[in-house]
Design a protein around this motif. Structure first.
Motif, PDB file in Angstrom:
ATOM      1  N   GLN A 174      74.857  66.887 -44.081  1.00 58.70           N
ATOM      2  CA  GLN A 174      75.884  67.590 -43.616  1.00 58.70           C
ATOM      3  C   GLN A 174      76.103  67.518 -42.717  1.00 58.70           C
ATOM      4  N   ASN A 175      77.846  67.409 -42.400  1.00 60.69           N
ATOM      5  CA  ASN A 175      78.403  66.308 -41.139  1.00 60.69           C
ATOM      6  C   ASN A 175      77.911  64.845 -40.890  1.00 60.69           C
ATOM      7  N   GLY A 176      77.723  64.185 -42.104  1.00 63.16           N
ATOM      8  CA  GLY A 176      77.245  63.100 -41.350  1.00 63.16           C
ATOM      9  C   GLY A 176      75.302  62.831 -41.032  1.00 63.16           C
ATOM     10  N   LYS A 177      74.827  63.992 -41.206  1.00 61.57           N
ATOM     11  CA  LYS A 177      73.327  64.267 -40.969  1.00 61.57           C
ATOM     12  C   LYS A 177      73.255  64.498 -42.412  1.00 61.57           C
ATOM     13  N   ILE A 178      71.532  63.624 -42.327  1.00 56.35           N
ATOM     14  CA  ILE A 178      70.302  64.537 -43.196  1.00 56.35           C
ATOM     15  C   ILE A 178      69.994  66.379 -43.051  1.00 56.35           C
ATOM     16  N   SER A 179      70.287  67.319 -43.270  1.00 57.32           N
ATOM     17  CA  SER A 179      70.211  68.506 -43.162  1.00 57.32           C
ATOM     18  C   SER A 179      70.137  69.112 -44.845  1.00 57.32           C
ATOM     19  N   GLY A 180      68.921  70.185 -45.022  1.00 59.45           N
ATOM     20  CA  GLY A 180      69.281  70.697 -45.696  1.00 59.45           C
ATOM     21  C   GLY A 180      67.765  69.839 -47.130  1.00 59.45           C
TER      22      GLY A 180
END
Length: 169
Positions: free
Chosen positions: A113-119
């Motif tokens: 998400q939004n350029g970052k590892i997220s999820g």
């Protein structure tokens, strides 16, 4: 600018040749003042739009889809150290499902998400292992915050990566 398009029309813009196909998408190559280069499709407004290849001066290359001048949709970003991201982009950033592979062989398969590892996602080390206990579950930044199996997300990220690699102009 051509007011009537018949098959292919050539246009000179800032000493750069652009082709316009019958679907009113311009295609061409532009050399940026810093030495970077874009080759691909352009919108009527002069922005990168559709499929293209962007070569940056630091040695990084992106090939994939653009929208309003930014990486958007499926694409592949190869960095100067040969690390790479294959998957979905939104507004120029990793966003959605994809695979990031470091130059040393370690990779993260999952959601961004939004350029970052997220999820949800999974870490695979260069030896092919996932760690003990297994590094799979919910990530926030680079930190695993909750372990859980997520085979559907992993499969979707791998499929997006394959689809991004197979994009053609």
């Amino acid at each position: 600018m051509c007011s009537y398009f018949h098959d292919v029309c050539h246009i000179q813009v800032s000493n750069q040749e652009l082709k316009v196909d019958e679907q009113l998408r311009m295609k061409g190559t532009y050399q940026y003042p810093d030495g970077g280069q874009y080759k691909g499709e352009w919108s009527e407004e002069g922005q990168r739009e559709g499929y293209g290849v962007l070569r940056l001066t630091d040695g990084s290359n992106y090939y994939g889809m653009f929208k309003a001048g930014l990486c958007e949709g499926l694409g592949v970003m190869v960095f100067s150290d040969n690390s790479r991201y294959e998957g979905e982009f939104k507004q120029g950033k990793f966003h959605g499902k994809g695979v990031f592979m470091r130059c040393d062989g370690m990779k993260y398969i999952g959601e961004y998400q939004n350029g970052k590892i997220s999820g949800l996602g999974q870490v695979t080390f260069s030896d092919g292992s996932h760690g003990l206990p297994r590094n799979e579950g919910y990530f926030n930044g680079n930190k695993l915050v909750q372990r859980e199996k997520c085979p559907e997300v992993i499969q979707a990220a791998l499929q997006n990566a394959e689809n991004a690699r197979n994009l053609k102009a």
